[in-house]
Write a protein that holds these residues in place. Structure first.
Motif, short mmCIF file in Angstrom:
data_model
loop_
_atom_site.label_atom_id
_atom_site.label_comp_id
_atom_site.label_asym_id
_atom_site.label_seq_id
_atom_site.Cartn_x
_atom_site.Cartn_y
_atom_site.Cartn_z
N CYS A 30 0.84 -1.21 0.00
CA CYS A 30 0.00 0.00 0.00
C CYS A 30 0.87 1.25 0.00
O CYS A 30 0.56 2.22 -0.71
CB CYS A 30 -0.92 0.01 1.21
N PHE A 31 1.94 1.24 0.78
CA PHE A 31 2.84 2.39 0.83
C PHE A 31 3.45 2.67 -0.54
O PHE A 31 3.45 3.80 -1.01
CB PHE A 31 3.95 2.14 1.86
N PHE A 32 3.95 1.62 -1.20
CA PHE A 32 4.55 1.82 -2.52
C PHE A 32 3.52 2.22 -3.56
O PHE A 32 3.82 2.99 -4.47
CB PHE A 32 5.31 0.56 -2.96
N LEU A 33 2.31 1.71 -3.45
CA LEU A 33 1.25 2.10 -4.37
C LEU A 33 0.94 3.59 -4.23
O LEU A 33 0.87 4.32 -5.22
CB LEU A 33 0.00 1.27 -4.10
N MET A 37 1.66 6.59 -6.85
CA MET A 37 0.58 7.47 -7.31
C MET A 37 0.98 8.94 -7.13
O MET A 37 0.70 9.77 -7.99
CB MET A 37 -0.71 7.20 -6.55
N ARG A 38 1.64 9.25 -6.04
CA ARG A 38 2.06 10.64 -5.82
C ARG A 38 3.06 11.07 -6.89
O ARG A 38 3.01 12.20 -7.36
CB ARG A 38 2.70 10.79 -4.44
N LEU A 39 3.97 10.18 -7.26
CA LEU A 39 4.96 10.53 -8.28
C LEU A 39 4.34 10.58 -9.67
O LEU A 39 4.78 11.35 -10.52
CB LEU A 39 6.12 9.52 -8.25
N ALA A 40 3.31 9.78 -9.91
CA ALA A 40 2.69 9.72 -11.23
C ALA A 40 1.69 10.84 -11.46
O ALA A 40 1.32 11.10 -12.61
CB ALA A 40 2.00 8.37 -11.41
N VAL A 41 1.28 11.53 -10.40
CA VAL A 41 0.27 12.58 -10.53
C VAL A 41 0.74 13.67 -11.50
O VAL A 41 -0.05 14.22 -12.25
CB VAL A 41 -0.05 13.17 -9.14
N ARG A 42 2.01 13.95 -11.50
CA ARG A 42 2.54 15.03 -12.34
C ARG A 42 2.62 14.67 -13.81
O ARG A 42 2.82 15.53 -14.64
CB ARG A 42 3.93 15.40 -11.86
N ARG A 43 2.47 13.39 -14.16
CA ARG A 43 2.79 12.97 -15.52
C ARG A 43 1.59 12.62 -16.39
O ARG A 43 1.65 12.80 -17.59
CB ARG A 43 3.73 11.78 -15.46
N ALA A 44 0.52 12.07 -15.83
CA ALA A 44 -0.58 11.59 -16.66
C ALA A 44 -1.93 11.84 -15.99
O ALA A 44 -2.02 11.81 -14.77
CB ALA A 44 -0.40 10.10 -16.94
N PRO A 45 -2.98 12.06 -16.77
CA PRO A 45 -4.28 12.33 -16.17
C PRO A 45 -4.94 11.11 -15.50
O PRO A 45 -5.66 11.26 -14.52
CB PRO A 45 -5.14 12.82 -17.33
N LEU A 46 -4.71 9.90 -16.01
CA LEU A 46 -5.33 8.72 -15.42
C LEU A 46 -4.86 8.46 -13.99
O LEU A 46 -5.68 8.20 -13.10
CB LEU A 46 -5.09 7.49 -16.31
N PRO A 47 -3.55 8.54 -13.71
CA PRO A 47 -3.14 8.37 -12.31
C PRO A 47 -3.70 9.44 -11.37
O PRO A 47 -3.87 9.19 -10.18
CB PRO A 47 -1.62 8.46 -12.37
N ILE A 48 -3.99 10.63 -11.89
CA ILE A 48 -4.59 11.66 -11.04
C ILE A 48 -5.95 11.20 -10.54
O ILE A 48 -6.28 11.34 -9.36
CB ILE A 48 -4.72 12.99 -11.81
N ILE A 49 -6.74 10.62 -11.43
CA ILE A 49 -8.06 10.12 -11.05
C ILE A 49 -7.92 8.99 -10.03
O ILE A 49 -8.62 8.95 -9.02
CB ILE A 49 -8.82 9.65 -12.30
N ALA A 50 -7.00 8.07 -10.29
CA ALA A 50 -6.80 6.94 -9.37
C ALA A 50 -6.28 7.43 -8.01
O ALA A 50 -6.71 6.95 -6.96
CB ALA A 50 -5.83 5.94 -9.98
N TYR A 51 -5.38 8.41 -8.03
CA TYR A 51 -4.84 8.95 -6.79
C TYR A 51 -5.96 9.59 -5.96
O TYR A 51 -6.05 9.37 -4.75
CB TYR A 51 -3.75 9.98 -7.10
N ARG A 52 -6.81 10.36 -6.59
CA ARG A 52 -7.91 11.00 -5.88
C ARG A 52 -8.88 9.96 -5.33
O ARG A 52 -9.43 10.13 -4.24
CB ARG A 52 -8.63 12.00 -6.78
N LEU A 53 -9.09 8.89 -6.09
CA LEU A 53 -9.96 7.83 -5.62
C LEU A 53 -9.38 7.16 -4.36
O LEU A 53 -10.09 6.94 -3.38
CB LEU A 53 -10.17 6.78 -6.72
N PHE A 54 -8.08 6.82 -4.40
CA PHE A 54 -7.44 6.21 -3.23
C PHE A 54 -7.44 7.18 -2.04
O PHE A 54 -7.56 6.77 -0.90
CB PHE A 54 -6.01 5.78 -3.54
N LYS A 55 -7.29 8.46 -2.32
CA LYS A 55 -7.28 9.45 -1.25
C LYS A 55 -8.66 9.53 -0.58
O LYS A 55 -8.75 9.70 0.64
CB LYS A 55 -6.88 10.81 -1.82
#
Length: 58
Positions: A30-33, A37-55
């Protein structure tokens, strides 16, 4: 009277892991996931959606 079977895997690294082993690996995954996600937020729109969902789930 008890029946004791000698198990060759007792007290070895091949013995089935206990609860602590699984907790460390689940929390580590979970920590690495979340870190990924935090590192991928800056690069692509799909990880932003997934990051917000996990948050939201936390």
């Amino acid at each position: 009277m008890s029946c004791h079977h000698n198990n060759i895997f007792d007290d070895t690294t091949f013995e089935f892991p206990r609860t602590g082993f699984w907790l460390v690996h689940i929390f580590g995954a979970c920590f690495f996931l979340l870190l990924g996600m935090r590192l991928a937020v800056r690069r692509a729109p799909l990880p932003i959606i997934a990051y917000r969902l996990f948050k939201l789930l936390r």
